[in-house]
Design an enzyme around this catalytic site. Structure first.
Site, short mmCIF file in Angstrom:
data_model
loop_
_atom_site.label_atom_id
_atom_site.label_comp_id
_atom_site.label_asym_id
_atom_site.label_seq_id
_atom_site.Cartn_x
_atom_site.Cartn_y
_atom_site.Cartn_z
N CYS A 117 -9.56 -1.96 -3.31
CA CYS A 117 -8.83 -1.15 -3.00
C CYS A 117 -7.32 -1.55 -3.56
O CYS A 117 -6.98 -2.60 -3.52
CB CYS A 117 -8.95 -0.94 -1.53
SG CYS A 117 -7.99 -2.39 -0.63
N CYS B 50 -6.66 -9.44 -0.78
CA CYS B 50 -6.85 -7.81 -1.28
C CYS B 50 -5.57 -7.32 -1.90
O CYS B 50 -4.45 -7.89 -1.57
CB CYS B 50 -6.93 -7.19 0.03
SG CYS B 50 -6.43 -5.52 0.15
N CYS C 202 -14.01 7.65 0.15
CA CYS C 202 -13.46 6.63 0.53
C CYS C 202 -11.98 6.91 0.61
O CYS C 202 -11.53 6.87 -0.43
CB CYS C 202 -13.84 5.22 -0.09
SG CYS C 202 -12.80 3.90 0.35
N GLU D 122 -4.87 6.26 -3.51
CA GLU D 122 -6.09 6.65 -4.19
C GLU D 122 -7.27 6.78 -3.06
O GLU D 122 -7.38 6.36 -1.97
CB GLU D 122 -6.66 5.41 -5.11
CG GLU D 122 -6.61 4.32 -4.50
CD GLU D 122 -6.60 2.95 -5.50
OE1 GLU D 122 -5.92 3.04 -6.31
OE2 GLU D 122 -6.98 1.81 -4.87
N CYS E 54 -0.22 -1.60 2.45
CA CYS E 54 -0.93 -2.30 3.65
C CYS E 54 -0.01 -3.24 4.17
O CYS E 54 0.34 -3.96 3.52
CB CYS E 54 -2.28 -2.53 3.77
SG CYS E 54 -3.10 -3.08 5.20
N CYS F 115 -3.79 -9.39 3.97
CA CYS F 115 -5.00 -10.34 3.84
C CYS F 115 -5.02 -10.71 2.30
O CYS F 115 -4.66 -10.04 1.40
CB CYS F 115 -6.43 -9.26 3.86
SG CYS F 115 -6.44 -8.36 5.52
S1 SF4 Z 1 -8.38 -5.95 3.50
FE1 SF4 Z 1 -6.28 -4.95 2.28
S2 SF4 Z 1 -6.19 -2.97 2.95
FE2 SF4 Z 1 -7.52 -3.85 4.22
S3 SF4 Z 1 -6.45 -4.59 6.04
FE3 SF4 Z 1 -6.40 -6.31 4.60
S4 SF4 Z 1 -4.69 -5.92 3.19
FE4 SF4 Z 1 -4.97 -3.95 4.40
#
Ligand code: SF4
Length: 369
Positions: free
Chosen positions: A357, A133, A119, A106, A126, A130
């Site tokens: 995100c 997220c 963006c 996206e 990913c 994290c």
């Molecule tokens: S915040 Fe989400 S998208 Fe960004 S590096 Fe951490 S896991 Fe990856």
């Protein structure tokens, strides 16, 4: 110990090669391999980067019989729009794209009074894990190609030029690599796409390097490579806390590179480019928003050419993480300002449209199951 993914799973079926995967010299070589004069590659670059036009029917400067073969060789369709969601009176638009192998990514287009920013995603999913997220929860599907990254920006530029945002025709002015993925974990395609964005027309989109922001959770080896590139993009470090103890769990890559090492790398970037760097800090209630953490961050950044961007956390469905109280946010800002550190609180564009995100792609995947 968390197993972070640096090497993306290999694509089952490779994305078709696109003009924007290639350097200018490679574009000419490819034209010659097809038995065509090199200037045809240049004509296609004008269509793509200047006119955002990948419809061969309308290429009146190219003989009819060459249009489709050239389109196939240079400008295959990389993104198919699945759906768009808008909010903020249409000034924020989130587009969900399907790639050639069915993978979803996206991008978010945002119109402000003084600029229009897109963006974009650099990876599908990913591998940085994290915990707060949505994208991190789903893991890494694969790296995007330079063509797939660049195409998100070209589609945004096309929407701006076509007057699809409120207020009519506008120019796409800024690009931030803050969508799905860790850009520096997909280094080469990201840098090729940065060159596509910043090269003057007709070889690229002609967006100033300063208007392109590359964010990272702190891959120091990647920051050091970026220092050698000589493209002064804006560097954003997603720090999220100034102490290693919490950061080890909040941003697991911290087990590899500690806060001090990440900030030293950002300082090296600043010394080479003269560019102020940005510290991204998602404020999470009772997790990282205490006054003592603001104080520690202020001491670390005092007298540095850095700016702090506080991001009120956009809670993901079912998550225990939530945004800070207004009074804690205010206190955090005041403490940093007390150290002379410039601070902004990011507006929360896109909240009503699964703003964090990865959420739109995640919702699409689960509704398709
Ligand atoms: S915040 Fe989400 S998208 Fe960004 S590096 Fe951490 S896991 Fe990856």
């Amino acid at each position: 110990m968390i197993d972070l993914v640096f090497d993306a799973p290999v694509e089952k079926k490779k994305a078709p090669i696109h003009l924007s995967d290639l350097t200018v010299a490679q574009r000419k070589e490819r034209a010659e391999e097809l038995g065509l004069p090199a200037f045809r590659a240049n004509q296609l670059a004008v269509h793509f980067f200047t006119h955002y036009n990948d419809d061969p029917e309308s290429w009146s400067d190219i003989p009819k019989e060459l249009r489709q073969p050239l389109a196939d060789a240079f400008l295959p369709k990389l993104l198919t729009l699945v759906r768009s969601i808008t909010c903020d009176g249409g000034k924020t638009r989130k587009d969900l794209w399907r790639l050639h192998d069915g993978v979803l990514v996206e991008s978010v287009l945002m119109k402000y009074t003084d600029r229009t920013t897109v963006c974009i995603s650099s990876q599908a999913g990913c591998g940085m894990k994290c915990p707060f997220c949505a994208t991190g929860q789903a893991g890494l599907t694969r790296n995007l190609t330079a063509g797939e990254i660049t195409a998100q920006v070209v589609m945004a530029a096309k929407a701006c030029a076509a007057g699809e945002l409120p207020g009519g025709e506008t120019r796409l002015s800024n690009v931030v690599f803050m969508g799905m993925g860790e850009p520096l974990a997909n280094y080469k395609p990201v840098m090729q796409s940065v060159r596509n964005l910043t090269s003057p027309q007709p070889n690229g989109l002609g967006i100033g390097a300063r208007s392109v922001t590359v964010s990272t959770v702190g891959l120091v080896s990647g920051i050091d490579k970026l220092i050698d590139e000589d493209i002064p993009v804006t560097l954003a470090i997603s720090l999220h806390t100034p102490d290693d103890e919490l950061r080890d769990s909040l941003v697991p890559i911290n087990s590899r590179w500690k806060v001090r090492e990440v900030l030293q790398a950002a300082d090296r970037y600043e010394a080479k480019t003269g560019r102020r760097y940005s510290i991204e800090y998602a404020l999470i209630r009772d997790i990282n928003d205490q006054a003592w953490r603001a104080d520690l961050l202020g001491r670390l950044l005092k007298n540095k050419n850095a700016h702090v961007n506080l991001i009120p956390l956009n809670p993901t469905p079912g998550s225990k993480w939530t945004a800070s109280r207004a009074e804690d946010e205010r206190a955090f800002v005041e403490i940093l300002e007390g150290y002379g550190v410039p601070v902004t609180v990011r507006d929360t564009r896109g909240r009503e449209i699964d703003g964090a995100c990865g959420q739109l792609a995640a919702a699409e995947v689960s509704s398709a199951k």
